[in-house]
Design a protein around this motif. Structure first.
Motif, PDB file in Angstrom:
ATOM      1  N   LEU A   1      -4.937 -36.100 -47.986  1.00 32.18           N
ATOM      2  CA  LEU A   1      -4.212 -35.804 -49.120  1.00 32.18           C
ATOM      3  C   LEU A   1      -4.790 -35.172 -50.432  1.00 32.18           C
ATOM      4  O   LEU A   1      -4.573 -34.215 -51.105  1.00 32.18           O
ATOM      5  N   LEU A   2      -5.785 -35.900 -50.653  1.00 34.60           N
ATOM      6  CA  LEU A   2      -6.787 -35.551 -51.801  1.00 34.60           C
ATOM      7  C   LEU A   2      -7.328 -34.337 -51.559  1.00 34.60           C
ATOM      8  O   LEU A   2      -7.269 -33.409 -52.662  1.00 34.60           O
ATOM      9  N   GLU A   3      -7.645 -33.787 -50.339  1.00 34.06           N
ATOM     10  CA  GLU A   3      -8.406 -32.621 -50.216  1.00 34.06           C
ATOM     11  C   GLU A   3      -7.439 -31.470 -50.248  1.00 34.06           C
ATOM     12  O   GLU A   3      -7.578 -30.421 -50.628  1.00 34.06           O
ATOM     13  N   ALA A   4      -6.231 -31.801 -49.872  1.00 36.61           N
ATOM     14  CA  ALA A   4      -4.811 -30.872 -49.719  1.00 36.61           C
ATOM     15  C   ALA A   4      -4.479 -30.502 -51.415  1.00 36.61           C
ATOM     16  O   ALA A   4      -4.091 -29.260 -51.698  1.00 36.61           O
TER      17      ALA A   4
ATOM     18  N   ARG B   1      -8.919 -26.952 -44.858  1.00 32.75           N
ATOM     19  CA  ARG B   1      -9.831 -27.299 -43.827  1.00 32.75           C
ATOM     20  C   ARG B   1     -10.416 -28.653 -43.873  1.00 32.75           C
ATOM     21  O   ARG B   1     -10.431 -29.275 -42.802  1.00 32.75           O
ATOM     22  N   ALA B   2     -11.076 -29.185 -44.799  1.00 32.48           N
ATOM     23  CA  ALA B   2     -11.157 -30.433 -45.037  1.00 32.48           C
ATOM     24  C   ALA B   2     -10.141 -31.511 -44.985  1.00 32.48           C
ATOM     25  O   ALA B   2     -10.366 -32.488 -44.193  1.00 32.48           O
ATOM     26  N   ALA B   3      -8.807 -31.219 -45.327  1.00 32.10           N
ATOM     27  CA  ALA B   3      -7.853 -31.940 -45.080  1.00 32.10           C
ATOM     28  C   ALA B   3      -7.378 -32.037 -43.860  1.00 32.10           C
ATOM     29  O   ALA B   3      -7.096 -33.146 -43.384  1.00 32.10           O
TER      30      ALA B   3
ATOM     31  N   LEU C   1       1.938 -36.874 -41.987  1.00 28.00           N
ATOM     32  CA  LEU C   1       3.026 -35.838 -41.611  1.00 28.00           C
ATOM     33  C   LEU C   1       2.944 -34.658 -42.838  1.00 28.00           C
ATOM     34  O   LEU C   1       2.829 -33.610 -42.465  1.00 28.00           O
ATOM     35  N   VAL C   2       2.870 -35.127 -44.090  1.00 28.68           N
ATOM     36  CA  VAL C   2       3.181 -34.051 -45.039  1.00 28.68           C
ATOM     37  C   VAL C   2       1.770 -33.355 -45.283  1.00 28.68           C
ATOM     38  O   VAL C   2       1.769 -32.066 -45.368  1.00 28.68           O
ATOM     39  N   VAL C   3       0.712 -34.147 -44.839  1.00 27.81           N
ATOM     40  CA  VAL C   3      -0.705 -33.156 -44.915  1.00 27.81           C
ATOM     41  C   VAL C   3      -0.758 -32.347 -43.763  1.00 27.81           C
ATOM     42  O   VAL C   3      -1.094 -31.357 -44.051  1.00 27.81           O
ATOM     43  N   ARG C   4      -0.404 -32.823 -42.669  1.00 34.12           N
ATOM     44  CA  ARG C   4      -0.331 -31.833 -41.759  1.00 34.12           C
ATOM     45  C   ARG C   4       0.541 -30.550 -41.616  1.00 34.12           C
ATOM     46  O   ARG C   4       0.178 -29.534 -41.131  1.00 34.12           O
ATOM     47  N   ALA C   5       1.760 -30.977 -42.367  1.00 35.30           N
ATOM     48  CA  ALA C   5       2.596 -29.768 -42.664  1.00 35.30           C
ATOM     49  C   ALA C   5       1.999 -28.808 -43.541  1.00 35.30           C
ATOM     50  O   ALA C   5       2.039 -27.468 -43.339  1.00 35.30           O
TER      51      ALA C   5
ATOM     52  N   ARG D   1      -3.441 -24.360 -58.032  1.00 35.52           N
ATOM     53  CA  ARG D   1      -4.243 -23.749 -57.317  1.00 35.52           C
ATOM     54  C   ARG D   1      -4.314 -24.007 -55.752  1.00 35.52           C
ATOM     55  O   ARG D   1      -4.331 -23.069 -55.062  1.00 35.52           O
ATOM     56  N   ALA D   2      -3.876 -25.269 -55.684  1.00 33.71           N
ATOM     57  CA  ALA D   2      -3.592 -25.626 -53.969  1.00 33.71           C
ATOM     58  C   ALA D   2      -2.434 -24.942 -53.464  1.00 33.71           C
ATOM     59  O   ALA D   2      -2.502 -24.494 -52.254  1.00 33.71           O
ATOM     60  N   CYS D   3      -1.421 -24.635 -54.175  1.00 32.60           N
ATOM     61  CA  CYS D   3      -0.270 -23.811 -53.688  1.00 32.60           C
ATOM     62  C   CYS D   3      -0.436 -22.724 -53.568  1.00 32.60           C
ATOM     63  O   CYS D   3      -0.203 -21.769 -52.480  1.00 32.60           O
TER      64      CYS D   3
END
Length: 770
Positions: free
Chosen positions: A563-566, A572-574, A600-604, A678-680
């Motif tokens: 989650l932190l990496e996402a 990719r790291a996430a 599940l949220v991270v994978r999404a 930035r992540a979005c």
């Protein structure tokens, strides 16, 4: 013991000798004719083959307890006819071996076997006889096999030293096979080093399932395979125990139920072992055997602690003389389960008032030496639950009670109901709270009571108080980390401060406390928006969770790192962290595991960043059910945000992360707003995502996009391909083999529908993959 039982379990292969010493001038009758093969013998060709291979060398020893089937094995092997020469068999006198009886018996056995030897009538029975016999055997052209049954002389005795000398000076023309209940004093280590020793021990002599079934069939018992396996495990493959069980099972209507009850307290087992083993011991040895029987594992120090210094001095002799004690390494031994049952039963009868004291002394020693689970078990066996609770808190073992480690503690409270614990000491109340920790509402009152009792302890800065407070904080963390993050964070901060005041050594042996503390703190920092502070906490927590073999904490740290990496836009790291979080061996998800929804949220989000909004939708569809069981506002907020990003990707709308974040709820801390913007943007601007947007925007459908999505590694190879790097240079840069790079290149060509490097780069640029 009835006659039939004596016949079946008799350890003698050869006819018994008279124990009265004979005159030195008279050679005892050897009586070593090949014994008949009894009908009750269970063939064991695997062991007979090992004897046949072992007899090719100078020394073979078969060591096992009474009733292990040593003599039956000797009979079976003698009938194989695979000896390399004549076989002389001698039944020895055990520990009471006298040279003036032993050596005439050896000579008689050799003569009887047809070995051509001169007469030794004028030779005194001493070292001179051994020297002349050695010289004569060394002159032979073919070897002689000497079988010594029940050979148990004392170390350094004339008989033992004589056999050592005989082996040393016969130039390999003498092959000795020894059957004994203990290690024969023949300098075995020398033969081990030179690889001239063959050994069969208790574990080798243990019956297999097939051999157990054969023995049962001799008694007309045709039972299911699982019943056979249960009996073999219950007896640890002990031949006499299986035979006695079979005799008792005849006529039983439910053999599986009988085997479930069959143990060392069976009358036949008790009678046999007491007569054959226990009654033959000296008073000191008997006391040592009885008092150490309550121990699962024993060494010299622990034996001395529970039996006393006087009896402890016999421990080395006990180990050497009793093959029911099996070595575990590093000076530790384990007693055969059924023999231990018999000894414990005799201990209750002979020394009933000492049993509780033995358990208490064992508990104290084991706790002092870091064996907490065993120590707690002995405290409970002494019917001292309060002492067991004191040990858990004093040894900081509360994590083992709550399942934070691979090693679990026994059920300390037993018949107690936690609400019924009434004491002026906090330790039993803390243990009751630990047992309740899964029920956050019920545990609250117990923790309040424990805190009140801790405050009443004298000397608030004492080591006992610090350990009680740390235990209290650990229970609060475990109870609250999935329900009330603020309360869990306060408990974790208190635990961290308390750890700094306690000695480092005991904490180093309890990595589960560190792992839980770091996980809770890291999770709290991440949700507070301080990603920089959260990363080292979670990384260290992951390492500590691995040290304690806690799969749930390890997975929790991996999910939070994903989650932190996402949140940083490093998808990719996430994805790599999320994949690690699902690799075995990991425990199954529980209703109290908040990591499931987060994963599940991270994978999404990772799926969306790869240009697969349908995958993101599928993952988000499972999040709602997970959050319904265990609400998590932060994860729910991220899930809502990812859902909106999926809408943008599916509809080809302009990306406006700042607008999206303007409508989010209070779950988003201010410090996280810019990283999340930035992540979005990054999740909508990855190469695969850009290709998807381009197709949606110009309405060309899917004809111009790759048939399959490129993997992360294929994107790496493609990027270096565009830099005109050779296959070898790509392999070196990515730490891959050349063949692996070629495989990735073939896959890239296929997915891009091209056949050359230049065409692959051109096609990738058209699809905005570069």
């Amino acid at each position: 013991m009835d006659e039939r039982l004596g016949e079946l379990l008799d350890e003698s292969v050869f006819a018994p000798e008279a124990t009265v010493p004979e005159p030195r001038t008279a050679v005892p009758e050897p009586r070593t004719a090949l014994p008949d093969l009894p009908g009750w013998l269970v063939p064991r060709p695997r062991l007979a083959e090992r004897l046949s291979r072992g007899v090719l060398g100078p020394l073979t020893v078969v060591v096992g307890p009474v009733g292990a089937g040593k003599s039956a094995l000797a009979t079976e092997w003698l009938h194989t006819g695979r000896a390399p020469g004549p076989v002389a068999c001698v039944r020895c006198e055990g520990r009471e071996e006298r040279p003036d009886v032993f050596w005439p018996r050896i000579l008689a056995a050799l003569y009887d076997a047809g070995v051509d030897l001169p007469e030794f009538d004028d030779v005194p029975v001493n070292e001179l006889l051994v020297a002349r016999l050695s010289a004569q055997l060394a002159l032979r052209g073919t070897p002689v096999v000497l079988v010594l049954d029940d050979f148990q002389p004392e170390p350094g005795s004339p008989v033992a030293e004589g056999v050592v000398s005989l082996l040393r000076h016969t130039s390999s023309m003498l092959r000795v096979i020894v059957f004994s209940r203990r290690d024969p004093p023949l300098h075995l280590h020398r033969y081990r080093l030179s690889r001239e020793l063959t050994e069969l021990r208790t574990a080798d002599l243990a019956f297999t399932d097939a051999e157990t079934a054969s023995l049962l069939s001799q008694h007309g018992l045709d039972v299911a395979r699982h019943v056979v396996r249960a009996l073999r495990r219950r007896t640890a493959g002990w031949a006499a125990g299986i035979r006695l069980a079979a005799m008792s099972m005849q006529g039983q209507r439910h053999p599986d139920q009988f085997i479930a009850r069959f143990a060392g307290d069976d009358e036949a087992i008790v009678t046999y072992l007491v007569e054959e083993v226990l009654d033959a011991q000296s008073p000191e040895m008997r006391h040592l055997l009885l008092t150490t029987s309550v121990l699962e594992h024993v060494n010299a120090e622990l034996a001395t602690e529970v039996a006393g210094a006087e009896a402890g001095r016999y421990f080395a002799t006990l180990v050497r003389q009793n093959s029911f004690l099996q070595p575990l390494g590093q000076g530790w031994f384990r007693c055969h389960r059924m023999f231990a049952d018999v000894l414990q039963l005799r201990l209750q009868h002979e020394l009933p008032g000492s049993v509780a004291g033995v358990h208490r002394r064992a508990a104290a020693w084991l706790a002092e030496h870091g064996c907490l689970a065993a120590a707690v078990g002995h405290a409970l066996a002494a019917d001292d639950g309060y002492y067991a609770c004191r040990l858990v808190v004093e040894q900081l073992g509360i994590g083992q009670l709550m399942g934070l480690t691979a090693t679990r503690l026994p059920d300390i409270l037993g018949p107690w109901a936690p609400a019924e614990v009434r004491t002026g000491d906090p330790e039993p109340v803390l243990v009751a709270a630990a047992v309740q920790h899964a029920d956050a509402d019920a545990v609250a009152g117990t923790l309040e009571e424990a805190a009140r009792l801790i405050d009443r302890l004298p000397d608030g800065g004492s080591d006992r108080v610090l350990r009680c407070r740390l235990t209290h904080a650990v229970i609060r963390m475990a109870a609250e980390h999935s329900r009330d993050l603020a309360a869990a964070r306060d408990a974790a901060a208190e635990a961290k401060a308390l750890c700094a005041r306690l000695p480092a050594h005991p904490l180093a042996e309890r990595p589960e406390i560190k792992a839980l503390t770091l996980f809770v703190l890291g999770r709290a920092e991440l949700r507070a928006g301080d990603l920089k502070a959260a990363e080292p906490l979670l990384t260290s927590g992951l390492k500590a969770a691995g040290a304690t073999e806690n799969g749930a904490l390890r997975r929790g740290c991996l999910v939070e790192l994903a989650l932190l990496e996402a949140l940083r836009g490093r998808f990719r790291a996430a994805g790599e962290f999320a994949t690690l979080a699902t690799r075995p061996p990991l425990p199954t998800w529980t209703a109290r595991d908040s990591s499931n929804a987060t994963l599940l949220v991270v994978r999404a989000w990772v799926g969306l960043a790869r240009g697969e909004p349908a995958v993101a939708r599928a993952e988000l569809g499972h999040v709602r059910a997970a959050l319904h069981t265990l609400p998590d506002p932060f994860t729910a907020g991220v899930a809502t945000l990812v859902g909106r990003l999926a809408n943008i990707a599916e509809q080809g709308l302009p990306a406006a992360p700042e607008t999206l974040l303007g409508t989010v709820g209070p779950w988003l801390p201010p410090t996280l707003r810019q990283p999340l913007v930035r992540a979005c943007a990054a999740s909508l601007e990855t190469p695969c995502a850009r290709a998807h947007h381009a197709v949606v925007a110009d309405g060309r459908g899917t004809a111009d996009v790759p048939v399959e999505r490129l993997t992360a590694r294929e994107e790496d190879v493609l990027g270096r391909l565009s830099q005109m790097m050779t296959t070898e240079e790509i392999a070196e840069d990515l730490y891959l083999s050349v063949n692996t790079v070629k495989t990735h290149l073939k896959s890239v060509y296929r997915k891009l529908s091209v056949s050359r490097r230049s065409a692959a780069v051109r096609r990738a640029r058209e699809l905005q993959l570069l």
